[in-house]
Design a protein around this motif. Structure first.
Motif, PDB file in Angstrom:
ATOM      1  N   ARG A 137      -0.574  13.724 -13.423  1.00 61.11           N
ATOM      2  CA  ARG A 137      -1.151  13.296 -12.140  1.00 61.11           C
ATOM      3  C   ARG A 137      -0.127  12.680 -11.195  1.00 61.11           C
ATOM      4  O   ARG A 137      -0.513  12.072 -10.192  1.00 61.11           O
ATOM      5  N   ASN A 140      -0.497  13.445  -7.493  1.00 61.63           N
ATOM      6  CA  ASN A 140      -1.797  13.274  -6.842  1.00 61.63           C
ATOM      7  C   ASN A 140      -1.834  12.006  -6.002  1.00 61.63           C
ATOM      8  O   ASN A 140      -1.308  10.967  -6.410  1.00 61.63           O
ATOM      9  N   ARG A 141      -2.504  12.100  -4.869  1.00 60.52           N
ATOM     10  CA  ARG A 141      -2.746  10.894  -4.065  1.00 60.52           C
ATOM     11  C   ARG A 141      -3.942  10.136  -4.654  1.00 60.52           C
ATOM     12  O   ARG A 141      -4.782  10.737  -5.329  1.00 60.52           O
ATOM     13  N   GLN A 144      -7.429  11.553  -4.761  1.00 56.26           N
ATOM     14  CA  GLN A 144      -7.695  12.680  -5.670  1.00 56.26           C
ATOM     15  C   GLN A 144      -7.913  12.213  -7.104  1.00 56.26           C
ATOM     16  O   GLN A 144      -8.012  13.031  -8.013  1.00 56.26           O
TER      17      GLN A 144
END
Ligand code: ADP
Ligand code: MG
Length: 231
Positions: A137, A140-141, A144
């Motif tokens: 991850r 990912n922001r 998200q």
């Protein structure tokens, strides 16, 4: 084990105009390296005030706070900021992640302030995210990610500097029960690996995970209990 935290006669008085309020009224305690301690107490009892002092975000009005052998009482703001960056990792109820940045950029931030090179920052951020189970991850922001995953990013950010102390103020306060289990399991793992953790909570079942419970009421520690059979 040696003492990491030593509080003696710690008082904190808030003043607004002519009104004074004593939020801590003489706190004495020692927390050793490697301990997992929960501070528990009702709303308004002084938990966050104590956390701010332990985290060098604020200083006692009276008394002494020695962290890793260093007396913080007489330090100025710049010296306190340096101690925060070097020795303490923070986890808050609100995750305080920057929404526009991927997970790894959030995690590397304390290393920017510590003056670590760009290449090493990325490597250490990915390593910290791997430790909290988010290796897949890193790009990912926050938007998200689930709440539990966001809090794990915040834990990775707290750990990336290899702090002496992990300080968490109501870290599961915004999480559903599944994410709460995840984050508490992560804290158990960190404790098993030797990390010193002080967790602040008003939830007895969260406090029950820690080996030691300090009960704070009306600005005083009223009970200090080592739990039988604690991990
Ligand atoms: P807890 O985290 O246990 O809910 P706090 O440490 O936030 O408690 O607050 C303890 C007491 O100190 C409360 O009565 C609160 O209203 C008071 N207090 C906290 N911060 C301030 C402040 N900046 N100015 C005045 N009073 C404050
Ligand atoms: Mg609080």
């Amino acid at each position: 084990m040696s003492a990491l935290i030593e509080l003696s006669g710690v008082r904190k008085t808030y003043r607004s105009g002519t009104v004074e309020f004593e939020a801590l009224r003489g706190v004495d305690t020692v927390i050793a390296e490697g301990e997992y301690a929960a501070v528990i107490g009702p709303s308004g009892s002084g938990k966050s005030t104590l956390m701010n002092i332990l985290g060098c975000l604020d200083v006692p009005t009276e008394g002494r706070y020695v962290l890793a052998g260093e007396d913080t009482s007489s330090l100025d703001e710049a010296a306190l900021a340096a101690i925060r960056n070097r020795r303490i990792g923070f986890v808050f109820q609100q995750f305080h992640l920057l929404a526009s940045m991927p997970a790894w950029r959030n995690v590397e931030l304390p290393l920017v302030y510590a003056g670590v090179s760009r290449a090493e920052r990325r490597e250490r951020a990915v390593e910290a995210l791997t430790r909290v189970g988010l290796a897949d991850r890193v790009d990912n922001r926050p938007g998200q990610l689930s709440g539990g995953q966001q809090q794990r990013v915040a834990v990775a950010r707290a750990l990336v500097t290899e702090p002496d102390l992990l300080l968490a103020d109501e870290p599961t306060g915004n999480l559903d029960s599944g994410s709460t289990r995840d984050v508490l399991a992560l804290f158990d793992e960190l404790h098993d690996a030797g990390r010193t953790i002080v967790l602040i909570t008003h939830e007895p079942d969260v406090a029950a995970r820690a080996g030691r419970n300090l009960v704070i009421d009306d600005g005083l520690i009223t009970t200090d209990r080592v739990r039988a059979g604690a991990r």
